[in-house]
Design an enzyme around this catalytic site. Structure first.
Site, PDB file in Angstrom:
ATOM      1  N   HIS A   1      -2.566  -7.877  -9.765  1.00 18.76           N
ATOM      2  CA  HIS A   1      -3.377  -7.243 -10.179  1.00 18.76           C
ATOM      3  C   HIS A   1      -3.125  -6.523 -11.889  1.00 18.76           C
ATOM      4  CE1 HIS A   1      -3.990  -2.401  -9.771  1.00 18.76           C
ATOM      5  NE2 HIS A   1      -3.060  -2.266 -11.141  1.00 18.76           N
TER       6      HIS A   1
ATOM      7  N   ASP B   1      -2.926   7.980  -0.538  1.00 18.28           N
ATOM      8  CA  ASP B   1      -3.185   7.317  -2.144  1.00 18.28           C
ATOM      9  C   ASP B   1      -4.832   8.246  -2.373  1.00 18.28           C
ATOM     10  OD1 ASP B   1      -3.120   6.168  -4.639  1.00 18.28           O
ATOM     11  OD2 ASP B   1      -4.440   5.144  -3.750  1.00 18.28           O
TER      12      ASP B   1
ATOM     13  N   ARG C   1      -5.190  14.768  -7.710  1.00 20.01           N
ATOM     14  CA  ARG C   1      -4.808  14.418  -9.032  1.00 20.01           C
ATOM     15  C   ARG C   1      -5.768  14.724 -10.105  1.00 20.01           C
ATOM     16  NH1 ARG C   1      -2.274   9.280  -8.997  1.00 20.01           N
ATOM     17  NH2 ARG C   1      -1.519   9.189 -10.730  1.00 20.01           N
TER      18      ARG C   1
ATOM     19  N   SER D   1       0.707   4.715  -6.378  1.00 20.58           N
ATOM     20  CA  SER D   1      -0.336   4.680  -6.305  1.00 20.58           C
ATOM     21  C   SER D   1      -0.638   3.363  -6.507  1.00 20.58           C
ATOM     22  CB  SER D   1      -1.902   5.133  -7.520  1.00 20.58           C
ATOM     23  OG  SER D   1      -2.855   5.132  -6.723  1.00 20.58           O
TER      24      SER D   1
ATOM     25  N   LYS E   1      -1.340   0.659  -2.617  1.00 19.63           N
ATOM     26  CA  LYS E   1      -1.888   0.081  -1.508  1.00 19.63           C
ATOM     27  C   LYS E   1      -2.231  -1.728  -1.983  1.00 19.63           C
ATOM     28  CE  LYS E   1      -5.104   1.484  -5.511  1.00 19.63           C
ATOM     29  NZ  LYS E   1      -4.635   2.627  -6.035  1.00 19.63           N
TER      30      LYS E   1
END
Length: 437
Positions: free
Chosen positions: A83, A162, A169, A184, A188
């Site tokens: 990520h 999320d 948000r 968040s 995931k």
């Protein structure tokens, strides 16, 4: 146990630490519409102002993960994902997923779309005709078993908490909170069911974290959540104070990745592909090491170089495209117009605000101002000069690719605020600043 939402909000307002049961009550209640937006918004603001402890952040992440389906990929052996926190020209995932899969390590990658001034992996892939990034979970797992890699969007079954929290948000000014950001990202990733995770945490004017200290804190928190959730996790902290690679824009970045996997060099003299290749190979080495296909990083790097150079990564990328409905033979979208941006004086090129360069790309149509905007996959920017390179007045610094002249004018104005030409060469920090294990 039942709680009163107002009491949980009040507890955090006065900097109290939540129990796991309180966080479970909040997340489950909000996910199933039993806690209204106005109460959840108040709690989010309290978290922004008061923060969360490390164990609160871990619990929050795990409750968000468990709000939906969590994949079980144990039958595939070791699986590794990566990520990135996002940056300008960051296209490493397109090469990494097939490269690491070619090493025999399944890569289950749930990617995202463009966020703010940064591009999204899904948007890049959708510039390839027919590429499907909305597979259901059955097809996602089946593809992993068959070819070893799949890049897909988050499905509705995964982490519904999320999705709801992020939307809230976004409209309540509570995006910039470390525990909420970490929850968040990691919820995931943990829901994917992978065995190990590599994080690319960026810092600089083109990243969300502007300095090394902020990036290091984020990386350490993300790694802690991963480790405490039973996943091998490490992070590379990487520079984002100049564009990564030569191109910015969806189809342009796909073409750049194909060039690299095909062993081609950059199209003309100027900024090449060396930085994107360096970072991709380093990320691949860590993923191969985490996946157990090498006993040390040196041999993992050698294997990554071999798989990139012998065409294995390209072959696996082609297999992934076919499996996800794409047709590379159709070619990539091309813009009708190309404009030059030239140096107005002599000196050394210094990128000062990459966020403005990203906004220039949005003006061209390569990114979205609003979620409903349609992308122009052919639009983007070619970066012809490197940070610190000496230029003469009249030298071409950038090419703008577009299909609309008024958009190009707006992009040109934004781009001009992203760099200066100065008398002394700027200092350059290493591409990879630190590794967090």
């Amino acid at each position: 146990m039942d709680f009163l939402p107002s009491q949980i909000i009040r507890k955090k307002r006065f900097a109290g630490e939540h129990t796991r049961e309180e966080l479970n009550f909040l997340i489950q209640g909000f996910t199933h519409d039993q806690i209204p937006d106005y109460q959840m918004a108040a709690w989010l603001m309290a978290v922004c102002l008061r923060g969360m402890s490390e164990r609160e952040t871990v619990w929050l992440t795990q409750e968000m993960r468990d709000s939906g389906v969590v994949l079980d990929l144990s039958a595939l052996g070791m699986t590794v994902d990566k990520h990135s926190t996002g940056g300008l020209g960051d296209k490493t995932s397109l090469i990494l997923a097939p490269l690491v899969a070619a090493a025999g390590i399944p890569v289950p990658m749930m990617a995202g779309r463009g966020l703010g001034h940064t591009g999204g992996t899904l948007d890049k892939l959708e510039s390839i005709s027919g590429f499907n990034v909305q597979m259901d979970l059955h097809h996602f797992q089946s593809q992993l078993e068959k070819i070893g890699c799949a890049i897909n969007g988050q499905t509705k079954e995964m982490c519904p908490a999320d999705r709801k929290l992020y939307a809230l948000r976004d409209v309540t000014g509570t995006i910039d909170s470390l525990p909420l950001i970490c929850g968040s990202i990691m919820s995931k990733k943990l829901a994917e069911g992978m065995s190990a995770l590599l994080l690319d945490v960026k810092f600089g004017s083109g990243a969300f974290m502007k300095n090394l200290a902020e990036a290091e804190l984020l990386a350490q928190t993300l790694c802690s959540i991963g480790t405490q959730s039973g996943k091998k996790t490490r992070a590379l902290i990487t520079r984002m104070d100049e564009p990564l690679g030569r191109f910015i824009g969806n189809a342009l970045e796909v073409r750049e990745c194909l060039d690299i996997m095909e062993g081609k060099s950059a199209p003309v003299e100027g900024k090449g592909y060396s930085d994107i290749i360096q970072l991709t190979l380093e990320l691949a080495a860590h993923m191969i090491f985490l996946g157990g296909k090498s006993t040390d990083l040196k041999s993992a790097r050698s294997l990554a170089v071999e798989l990139l150079n012998n065409g294995s990564a390209l072959k696996k990328f082609s297999e992934m495209c076919i499996a996800q409905g794409a047709n590379l033979e159709c070619g990539l979208p091309k813009s009708r117009y190309q404009e030059e941006v030239r140096a107005q004086n002599e000196g050394y090129l210094c990128f000062t605000n990459l966020e403005k360069m990203g906004l220039a790309g949005i003006h061209l149509g390569a990114g979205r101002k609003f979620q409903s905007d349609q992308l122009d996959y052919s639009a983007g920017i070619e970066v012809l000069r490197e940070q610190g390179e000496r230029v003469q007045r009249g030298d071409v610094l950038f090419h703008l690719f577009h299909n609309n002249h008024s958009r190009a004018q707006a992009a040109h104005a934004e781009l001009s605020g992203s760099f200066i030409i100065q008398m002394q060469p700027p200092s350059r920090s290493p591409l990879i600043a630190k590794v967090i294990t």
